[in-house]
Design a protein around this motif. Structure first.
Motif, short mmCIF file in Angstrom:
data_model
loop_
_atom_site.label_atom_id
_atom_site.label_comp_id
_atom_site.label_asym_id
_atom_site.label_seq_id
_atom_site.Cartn_x
_atom_site.Cartn_y
_atom_site.Cartn_z
N ARG A 1 -51.05 18.70 24.39
CA ARG A 1 -50.57 19.87 23.65
C ARG A 1 -51.67 20.34 22.72
NH1 ARG A 1 -48.24 20.86 18.57
NH2 ARG A 1 -46.74 22.60 18.53
N GLY B 1 -49.76 25.61 20.43
CA GLY B 1 -48.50 25.04 20.89
C GLY B 1 -48.41 24.92 22.40
N GLU B 2 -49.42 25.42 23.12
CA GLU B 2 -49.41 25.31 24.57
C GLU B 2 -49.42 23.85 25.01
OE1 GLU B 2 -52.82 27.43 25.95
OE2 GLU B 2 -52.13 29.36 25.19
N MET B 3 -48.78 23.59 26.15
CA MET B 3 -48.72 22.24 26.70
C MET B 3 -49.23 22.27 28.14
SD MET B 3 -44.97 21.21 25.19
CE MET B 3 -44.27 22.78 25.71
N GLY C 1 -41.57 20.76 27.18
CA GLY C 1 -42.55 19.70 27.31
C GLY C 1 -43.14 19.65 28.70
N ASN D 1 -42.36 19.10 22.90
CA ASN D 1 -42.91 20.30 22.27
C ASN D 1 -43.38 20.09 20.84
OD1 ASN D 1 -40.49 20.11 20.92
ND2 ASN D 1 -39.63 22.02 21.73
N GLY E 1 -45.50 17.52 20.38
CA GLY E 1 -46.74 16.79 20.61
C GLY E 1 -46.57 15.29 20.65
N GLN F 1 -51.54 13.93 20.31
CA GLN F 1 -50.85 14.91 21.13
C GLN F 1 -51.37 14.95 22.57
OE1 GLN F 1 -49.54 18.57 19.31
NE2 GLN F 1 -50.24 17.94 17.29
N GLY G 1 -45.78 27.13 24.23
CA GLY G 1 -45.12 26.21 23.31
C GLY G 1 -43.71 26.63 22.97
#
Length: 333
Positions: free
Chosen positions: A41, A46-48, A71, A121, A123, A144, A204
């Motif tokens: 993450r 906030g992107e995963m 997630g 979400n 991390g 994360q 995210g």
């Protein structure tokens, strides 16, 4: 032959159980996705992401799972594909990554041949490497992120992945997780070699358009050098991001920005005629016909079908030049 041997292989791994009993635990339809992967993450955006490479066909259809605002999951080794959707559902219900993983493993008699990583979400990460995963196998968690690998040539692979991921913090998340995969391959990688790879990046948070929540979704199902091809596809993806940004700028009548975005895309892939073509059509529609002609001339020379397409555009409103200007365009030699 491999599929016929799976029940016996599973029996050997699963604590010496008889083959008939092992069949009820391990399904011969499940993929043998022995592999290395990363879940991560980006704390800024906030992107995963989840990224993977394996010596197995179409690894991305088995290992990598993700949902925006929820997630990502990597499920591998003797892969239990249900861990993907079930893991995401548990996260969505409010479970933490560790709680979701614990619940999945508690219900799985074959937990010792599984390797699973879950990132939520916030991390938080949870990782499991079963005691019966094929050596070399292991995982390493960081801030994360988690890297995990099994059936590797040596035990340095996952450490190299973690080091590369941490060393490339300035990169966008997609490029950063690919750096980790490259490091795994350079450290020895899968003992069997390489065949396929995949990269998934989700937002995210969710939006009103779920189709836009998967920021990157790329797969290389079969290739001699899957990571090289995956990088090429990501670069192409970035180029089309510029094209889309150019189109949006045109809608806002911001031609300087549009031209800048189109040129950025063309610089990344100068051999791509379509990028140049739609750039030219946009210029023509904005009364910049001389500039459009300069772009269209070499395109028509290289591929005459673009000239044929140009004749069809006025009918559907995609080319709004005057009849005289259209004649000038089609007369290009």
């Amino acid at each position: 032959m491999l599929r016929k041997l799976l029940p016996f292989f599973a029996a050997l791994l699963l604590f010496g159980r008889p083959a008939a009993q092992a069949q009820s635990i391990y399904s011969a339809t499940d993929p043998l996705a022995h592999t290395f992967s990363i879940v991560a993450r980006d704390p800024k955006t906030g992107e995963m992401a989840v990224a993977v490479q394996s010596h197995w066909f179409s690894v991305g259809t088995s290992v990598s799972w993700g949902e925006a605002g929820v997630g990502v999951v990597a499920t591998q080794s003797f892969t239990n594909k249900s861990f993907g959707l079930r893991g995401l559902a548990l996260l969505k219900s409010g479970k933490s990554a560790q709680q979701a993983l614990d619940e999945l493993l508690a219900a799985d008699e074959a937990r010792e041949v599984r390797q699973v990583a879950i990132l939520d979400n916030q991390g938080r990460v949870a990782t499991h490497t079963g005691k019966k995963c094929v050596d070399m196998a292991g995982h390493q968690q960081g801030a994360q992120f988690s890297v995990q690998a099994n059936m590797m040539l040596n035990a340095t692979v996952w450490g190299a992945m973690a080091k590369a991921y941490e060393a490339n913090a300035a990169l966008p998340l997609a490029e950063r997780v690919l750096a980790a995969l490259d490091a795994a391959q350079a450290a020895g990688g899968d003992i069997r070699g390489r065949q396929s790879a995949a990269l998934l990046v989700v937002r995210g948070t969710t939006t009103e358009g779920p189709w836009a929540d998967r920021l990157v979704d790329l797969r290389v199902d079969d290739a001699d050098r899957p990571l090289v091809e995956l990088r090429r596809l990501l670069k192409l993806h970035r180029a089309y991001d510029h094209m889309n940004a150019g189109d949006l700028a045109v809608e806002k009548n911001d031609m300087p920005t549009a031209i800048q975005e189109y040129q950025a895309a063309e610089k990344m892939f100068p051999q791509n005629l379509e990028m140049k073509y739609w750039h030219a059509i946009t210029l023509a529609n904005k009364q910049q016909v001389p500039a459009a002609l300069a772009l269209l001339k070499p395109i028509f020379r290289q591929e005459p079908n673009w000239r044929v397409l140009t004749e069809r555009l006025p009918k559907v409103g995609l080319l709004t030049v005057s009849p005289a200007e259209l004649k000038q365009i089609l007369a290009l030699k």
